[in-house]
Design an enzyme around this catalytic site. Structure first.
Site, mmCIF file in Angstrom:
data_model
loop_
_atom_site.group_PDB
_atom_site.id
_atom_site.type_symbol
_atom_site.label_atom_id
_atom_site.label_comp_id
_atom_site.label_asym_id
_atom_site.label_seq_id
_atom_site.Cartn_x
_atom_site.Cartn_y
_atom_site.Cartn_z
ATOM 1 N N GLY A 391 0.826 -1.195 0.000
ATOM 2 C CA GLY A 391 0.000 0.000 0.000
ATOM 3 C C GLY A 391 0.859 1.243 0.000
ATOM 4 N N GLY A 394 -0.075 8.744 2.383
ATOM 5 C CA GLY A 394 0.526 10.046 2.580
ATOM 6 C C GLY A 394 1.876 9.955 3.267
ATOM 7 C CD GLN A 395 1.327 8.549 8.182
ATOM 8 O OE1 GLN A 395 1.959 7.692 8.777
ATOM 9 N NE2 GLN A 395 0.100 8.870 8.496
ATOM 10 N N GLY A 396 4.023 7.222 3.365
ATOM 11 C CA GLY A 396 5.071 6.364 2.836
ATOM 12 C C GLY A 396 4.506 5.139 2.158
ATOM 13 C CG ASP A 509 -6.199 8.737 10.246
ATOM 14 O OD1 ASP A 509 -7.390 9.008 9.979
ATOM 15 O OD2 ASP A 509 -5.307 8.639 9.393
#
Ligand SMILES: *[C@@H]1O[C@H](CO)[C@@H](O)[C@H](O)[C@H]1NC(C)=O
Ligand SMILES: *[C@@H]1O[C@H](CO)[C@@H](O)[C@H](O)[C@H]1NC(C)=O
Ligand SMILES: *[C@@H]1O[C@H](CO)[C@@H](O)[C@H](O)[C@H]1NC(C)=O
Ligand SMILES: *[C@@H]1O[C@H](CO)[C@@H](O)[C@H](O)[C@H]1NC(C)=O
Ligand SMILES: *[C@@H]1O[C@H](CO)[C@@H](O)[C@H](O)[C@H]1NC(C)=O
Ligand SMILES: *[C@@H]1O[C@H](CO)[C@@H](O)[C@H](O)[C@H]1NC(C)=O
Ligand SMILES: *[C@@H]1O[C@H](CO)[C@@H](O)[C@H](O)[C@H]1NC(C)=O
Ligand SMILES: *[C@@H]1O[C@H](CO)[C@@H](O)[C@H](O)[C@H]1NC(C)=O
Ligand SMILES: *[C@@H]1O[C@H](CO)[C@@H](O)[C@H](O)[C@H]1NC(C)=O
Ligand SMILES: *[C@@H]1O[C@H](CO)[C@@H](O)[C@H](O)[C@H]1NC(C)=O
Length: 686
Positions: A391, A394-396, A509
């Site tokens: 996957g 946004g973070q990596g 989140d």
């Protein structure tokens, strides 16, 4: 010096006290040595000292024997490799009355938890001729030598002249050696011989003259249940190939590289003495087991660390503030040092932060985070091969990988390193290494020596809850019963994070793409990228609003104050998703109905909620049950945070709904492991 060869210890202040105690190898009141052989638990001398009777050791005239297997003499025990090296007979032509006739020796471990180790033993033939090793009647491998005048050959090698050696293909329960026509090696009186031997103990000719015994390494195996039963916090797994299409899984518990002791015992691991004085640096152990104390590279970091030392004993919440300050100070420092040795400094800096984390952690929660080397992870992920991507977010990017011990892991590679990303990464390590809950994704370790920080966690094979609710996955029907269980599991995990940890942790989140399902379709909460520690005084955090549209608490959105009730709201949305099978933001509904939360609340107000329940479950339960869940979701979605229940209340309410629920007959909670991670449209973030 190559830093990839280093492991690193999160030196803690408790180290100072560690100097006064010793590594623990045996249970209280039990001997931990016999003669000069160390006997670490799960092995033990005398009743009550071993894990189970297979591991019972007899210490007779300072010589240890494995009483469960024919009293084999124990030469060494190795916790790291899970091997016991024993003294076993070998086959030699000295035992053959008539030279050139065949000679067979069979050694059988039978149904024991021990196997002849494939990794540690080699099949070896000394003399002139050939010999084979068999398992039952199957030829495994053989080896033949050519003969040369003994005086002209190099006696120290074993490459086919007078001596040959080969690996065995599998782990074995039993083996036989058949020698025939093996000639003696010459004038020194040695016999021709063939044997399985522990590779590290072997040197040419050493076991021959007048000797009929050789050291062989046995792998001892424990099941996952057995290892977890010891309370182990650092479980490792290895798959052992038995050759006929079967593998068995063996589990172990280890201390960190700079610790000694038996990890199977409560508080068995102790930091080695050499690290005791390393309070202003990182204690490291290199490839050759040499331990060194590397001082912190930054003067600022050093002074922070000693300040911290004084304060910590006083108050954990002060510790957390300093931790935050230190994290801040540290990446400020980094910003200024963008030189060539950036990579090395990343490593040190990250280590320094973890150090603080360990200090502030509740001792009972101290969990040894493994440090992976960059090389190891490159290998595991096939050099971050695109095929391995699970996957992107946004973070990596998250990659699937396989460690050398066979464990399947998820490796999260952050994007470019900038201030905020770094903070998120460190947040995640700090938080997850303190959390030990069956419904929270387990962090296995991290890699600090790369420019891009990497997190390694357990691989959760069955995809996200989002895909199961909204995908066309017919193979795994989400029954009401399953949904209630999943909801209860998530609620339990969040309640734990909010209240059972030493410092409340807000997830911030919660959404169905952050809930992963494991092979038994148990829910695992993932992605702590935006989480924050919250000290008791600081129950309202004012920060930039972060979260996912559709799940975001409207009160938080307006006030920018994140509270524990904001997680409750997001959980409420997930609960509605489970109940209705609808996406949080509709692709088809219009206006205010686009938001699932609003759509649901309007339906509740109009008494129409039964009409929006997922058709797949509407007949699974009574109207009363469904309404009970809907009412709970409604409370979670209350616009005023303080009117929402706590996660603990939600969890217990769900638990009682679930206990009262009798699954409709004919339905089963089918487990589907055929899920194809490659087809995901939504991102999985850890
Ligand atoms: C240990 O010693 C006792 C007495 O000397 C003897 O009977 C027994 O067989 C020995 N056990 C082993 C494993 O050698
Ligand atoms: C474990 O086994 C490997 C492979 O044989 C070896 O290289 C390593 O030195 C062993 N470790 C210990 C602590 O003996
Ligand atoms: C292995 O056992 C044999 C026979 O008991 C003994 O002579 C030999 O010394 C043992 N080897 C070691 C290394 O103890
Ligand atoms: C063993 O067999 C080899 C050839 O197979 C032969 O050269 C040798 O003389 C034999 N040795 C004995 C002692 O029979
Ligand atoms: C091999 O060496 C031994 C002594 O080291 C000697 O007695 C013997 O004659 C030598 N054999 C040959 C074939 O050179
Ligand atoms: C051992 O090897 C010899 C020579 O290859 C063969 O004749 C004999 O049948 C073998 N024995 C067994 C039990 O396999
Ligand atoms: C494989 O071999 C092991 C050990 O010999 C045995 O226990 C197991 O039943 C075998 N499995 C199959 C499928 O033959
Ligand atoms: C640690 O430091 C003290 C005092 O400097 C010294 O006496 C002691 O030997 C050191 N311990 C180790 C394990 O180096
Ligand atoms: C380990 O450290 C020692 C001393 O610091 C050094 O002499 C040795 O070369 C190192 N070994 C490796 C494999 O790096
Ligand atoms: C560590 O290195 C030193 C030399 O740098 C050496 O004397 C010592 O034996 C080494 N220790 C270990 C455990 O390898």
């Amino acid at each position: 010096m190559n830093s990839t060869q280093f492991y690193l210890l999160f030196t803690t202040l408790s180290l100072t006290s560690a100097t006064t105690s010793f590594a623990i190898y045996a249970r209280p009141g039990c001997d931990d040595t016999c003669g000069n052989v160390q006997i670490p638990y799960p092995f033990g001398i005398g009743s009550g000292c071993y894990f189970n009777p297979w591991y019972a050791v007899d210490c007779n005239s300072s010589t240890p024997y494995l009483s469960s297997i024919n009293n084999l003499q124990i030469l060494t025990l190795n916790l790291e490799n899970q091997t016991v090296t024993v003294n076993v007979s070998m086959t030699s032509d000295c035992q053959t009355p008539v030279r050139n006739s065949s000679q067979i020796l069979t050694v059988d471990l039978g149904r024991t938890p021990f196997l002849f180790s494939q990794e540690h033993n080699k099949f070896t033939v000394e003399g002139c001729g050939n010999a084979v090793i068999l398992e039952q009647d199957n030829l495994l491998t053989g080896c033949s030598t050519i003969c040369q005048n003994i005086n002209t050959t190099n006696r120290n090698n074993c490459y086919g002249i007078n001596c040959c050696q080969t690996t065995i293909p599998y782990y074995l329960e039993t083996y036989s050696v058949n020698i025939s026509g093996l000639e003696s090696r010459g004038p020194d009186g040695a016999c021709g011989s063939a044997f399985l031997v522990d590779e590290r103990s072997y040197s040419v000719g050493r076991f021959l003259v007048g000797n009929t015994f050789v050291p062989i390494s046995l792998k001892w195996t424990l099941t996952e249940q057995e290892v977890r039963g010891t309370g182990c916090s650092n479980v490792g797994r290895q798959q052992l190939d038995l050759g006929n299409g079967t593998t068995i899984e063996s589990y172990k518990c280890s201390c960190s590289p700079v610790e000694r002791g038996s990890a199977y015992l409560v508080d068995g691991c102790e930091v080695v003495r050499e690290c005791a004085n390393c309070t202003n640096g990182e204690c490291q152990v290199n490839g050759s087991g040499n331990i060194t104390c590397i001082p912190y590279p930054f003067s600022q970091a050093r002074s922070k660390s000693s300040t911290l030392g004084v304060v910590l004993g006083v108050s954990i919440s002060v510790g957390v503030l300093i931790l935050t300050a230190t994290i801040f100070a540290l990446y400020k420092v980094i910003e200024k040092t963008k030189d060539k040795r950036r990579r090395e400094r990343f490593f040190k800096r990250n280590g320094g932060i973890l150090l603080k984390q360990q200090e502030s952690a509740d001792e009972s929660l101290v969990d040894k985070t493994t440090l992976f080397t960059a090389k190891e992870l490159e290998k595991a992920t096939d050099y971050y091969n695109e095929n391995r991507i699970l996957g992107k977010g946004g973070q990596g990017t998250v990659y699937k990988g396989m460690l050398t011990d066979g464990r399947i892991v998820a490796v999260k590679k952050s994007k470019i390193v900038d201030e905020s990303q770094l903070e998120q990464f460190i947040n995640e390590v700090v938080i997850l290494s303190q959390v030990n809950h069956r419904n929270v994704v387990k962090l296995l370790g991290c890699c600090l020596e790369t420019e891009v920080p990497l997190l390694v966690s357990e691989f959760i094979p069955n995809g996200t809850l989002f895909e199961h609710i909204h995908g066309n996955n017919d193979e795994f029907p989400l029954t009401l019963n399953t949904r209630l269980r999943i909801a209860t599991e998530i609620a339990g995990a969040l309640a734990y994070l909010h209240s059972a940890t030493s410092i409340p942790i807000y997830h911030r989140d919660i959404k169905s793409t952050n809930i992963l399902l494991d092979d038994k379709n148990r829910a695992k909460v993932a992605d702590f990228g935006t989480s924050r520690f919250v000290s008791i005084e600081q129950t309202h955090l004012t920060t930039l609003v972060k979260g996912t549209f559709g799940y975001l608490d409207p009160e938080y959105f307006q006030s920018s104050q994140f509270t524990e009730k904001s997680d409750v709201y997001s959980f409420g949305v997930v609960l509605v998703e489970l109940l209705t099978g609808e996406r949080p933001i509709s692709l088809t509904r219009l206006g205010e109905h686009r938001s699932l939360a609003t759509h649901f609340m309007l339906a509740m107000e109009e008494g129409q909620v039964m009409s929006i329940i997922d058709l797949r479950i509407v007949n699974d339960g009574s109207r009363g049950e469904l309404m009970a869940v809907a009412n709970l979701a409604k409370q979670c979605l209350n616009l005023t945070g303080k009117n929402r229940p706590t996660m603990k209340e939600v969890a217990s309410e769900l638990e009682s709904i679930r206990m009262a629920h009798v699954p409709a007959t004919g339905r089963t909670d089918v487990t589907n492991s055929k899920y194809n991670a490659g087809q995901q449209e939504e991102l999985i973030m850890l």
